[in-house]
Design an enzyme around this catalytic site. Structure first.
Site, short mmCIF file in Angstrom:
data_model
loop_
_atom_site.label_atom_id
_atom_site.label_comp_id
_atom_site.label_asym_id
_atom_site.label_seq_id
_atom_site.Cartn_x
_atom_site.Cartn_y
_atom_site.Cartn_z
N MET A 280 -9.07 7.81 -0.59
CA MET A 280 -10.15 8.33 0.28
C MET A 280 -10.58 9.56 0.33
SD MET A 280 -7.92 6.82 3.63
CE MET A 280 -6.95 5.38 3.78
N SER B 189 0.72 -1.23 -0.10
CA SER B 189 0.02 0.08 0.05
C SER B 189 0.85 1.38 0.06
CB SER B 189 -0.76 -0.02 1.23
OG SER B 189 -1.33 1.33 1.36
N ASP C 39 -4.85 3.34 -2.05
CA ASP C 39 -6.02 3.80 -1.06
C ASP C 39 -6.50 5.04 -1.63
OD1 ASP C 39 -5.99 1.51 0.72
OD2 ASP C 39 -3.80 2.22 0.79
N MET D 138 -11.99 -6.43 4.98
CA MET D 138 -11.24 -5.52 5.65
C MET D 138 -10.77 -6.13 7.08
SD MET D 138 -10.29 -2.75 3.82
CE MET D 138 -9.48 -2.04 5.07
N HIS E 292 -1.29 -1.17 -4.22
CA HIS E 292 -2.50 -0.89 -3.68
C HIS E 292 -2.62 0.75 -3.50
CE1 HIS E 292 -6.08 -2.49 -1.68
NE2 HIS E 292 -5.88 -1.33 -0.59
N HIS F 11 -8.40 0.92 -4.30
CA HIS F 11 -9.23 0.52 -3.15
C HIS F 11 -10.06 1.89 -2.98
CE1 HIS F 11 -10.02 -0.52 1.36
NE2 HIS F 11 -10.90 -0.52 0.51
N MET G 46 -12.08 3.94 -0.87
CA MET G 46 -13.08 4.21 0.23
C MET G 46 -13.58 5.60 0.11
SD MET G 46 -9.96 2.96 2.70
CE MET G 46 -8.64 3.10 1.66
N ASP H 254 -6.66 -6.53 3.92
CA ASP H 254 -6.37 -5.48 3.98
C ASP H 254 -6.30 -4.55 5.42
OD1 ASP H 254 -5.19 -2.77 3.82
OD2 ASP H 254 -7.05 -1.94 2.56
#
Length: 227
Positions: free
Chosen positions: A40, A13, A38, A140, A36, A69, A71, A178
């Site tokens: 957000m 990540s 992230d 998760m 990965h 990913h 979020m 994760d």
């Protein structure tokens, strides 16, 4: 036992990377299976990272495939745009989608693997009929939104149930975890049935991220081969 041998995949990540030097940070993990990313939005989770313009740029320079990913809220609207950026896989949270089957099909239609994520307290059973629509199921093992959290062992039974459902259905769906993945916790997660592992500080917090990836992969593969 899995119907087919499972391959242990390590997806570091970049949440734990140096955001001021992402190109050089990506070069350090060229032996990873994917990176990965992230995303957000400070709405679905209480943190803000990067958005589509940065991800599009990372897609052009990354030496390994991108595993996004999301979020973010309103996944039905935004997730397809990440697929259009050419990413290898795009994972949305089922809690942020009004029509997860439709969204998974749209992601695949746009040329990316479709992933669906579940928060720790979200039950997997209501979504097992969706497995044929997915390429990846992300369970998760921490609450989404922040790196550096401790692995939640309470999620292990859910991973086992998800693996049993995947094997029972005969579909080829990766089970990704994760949060809190270390050389020790990867063994427990793999024994439960996960085969794709997101690791942040366990990779970027080490003197050699590439060596950390190989060590994690060896531990995970050993647990998958000899559960």
């Amino acid at each position: 036992m899995p119907r087919f041998p499972l391959k242990c995949c390590i997806n570091p990540s970049i949440l734990s990377a140096d955001f001021a030097n992402l190109e050089s940070e990506l070069a350090l993990i060229s032996n990873a299976d994917a990176v990965h990313v992230d995303v957000m939005d400070n709405h679905f989770v209480p943190n803000l990272t990067i958005g589509l313009p940065v991800v599009e740029r990372l897609q052009k320079i990354s030496p390994v495939p991108l595993d996004a990913h999301l979020m973010i809220s309103n996944a039905d609207r935004w997730a397809p745009q990440y697929a259009d950026a050419g990413l290898n896989s795009v994972t949305f949270h089922v809690e942020a989608s009004d029509a997860p089957i439709k969204l998974a099909r749209e992601l695949r239609a746009r040329g990316t693997k479709a992933g669906m994520a579940l928060r720790p307290a979200t039950a997997v059973e209501p979504y097992l009929d969706m497995l044929p629509e997915l390429d990846l199921l992300l369970i998760m093992t921490v609450e989404p939104g922040f790196g550096g959290q401790a692995f939640l062992d309470v999620v292990l039974p859910k991973i086992r149930r998800a693996r049993a459902a995947v094997e029972g259905s005969g579909v080829d769906v990766a089970i990704q975890v994760d949060g809190g993945i270390t050389e020790e916790t990867i063994t427990r997660a793999a024994e439960a049935g996960a085969n794709v592992f997101v690791a942040g500080s366990a990779v970027y917090g080490r003197p050699s991220p590439a060596e950390a990836i190989e060590s994690l992969r060896a531990n995970g593969q050993r647990a998958l081969t000899h559960p």
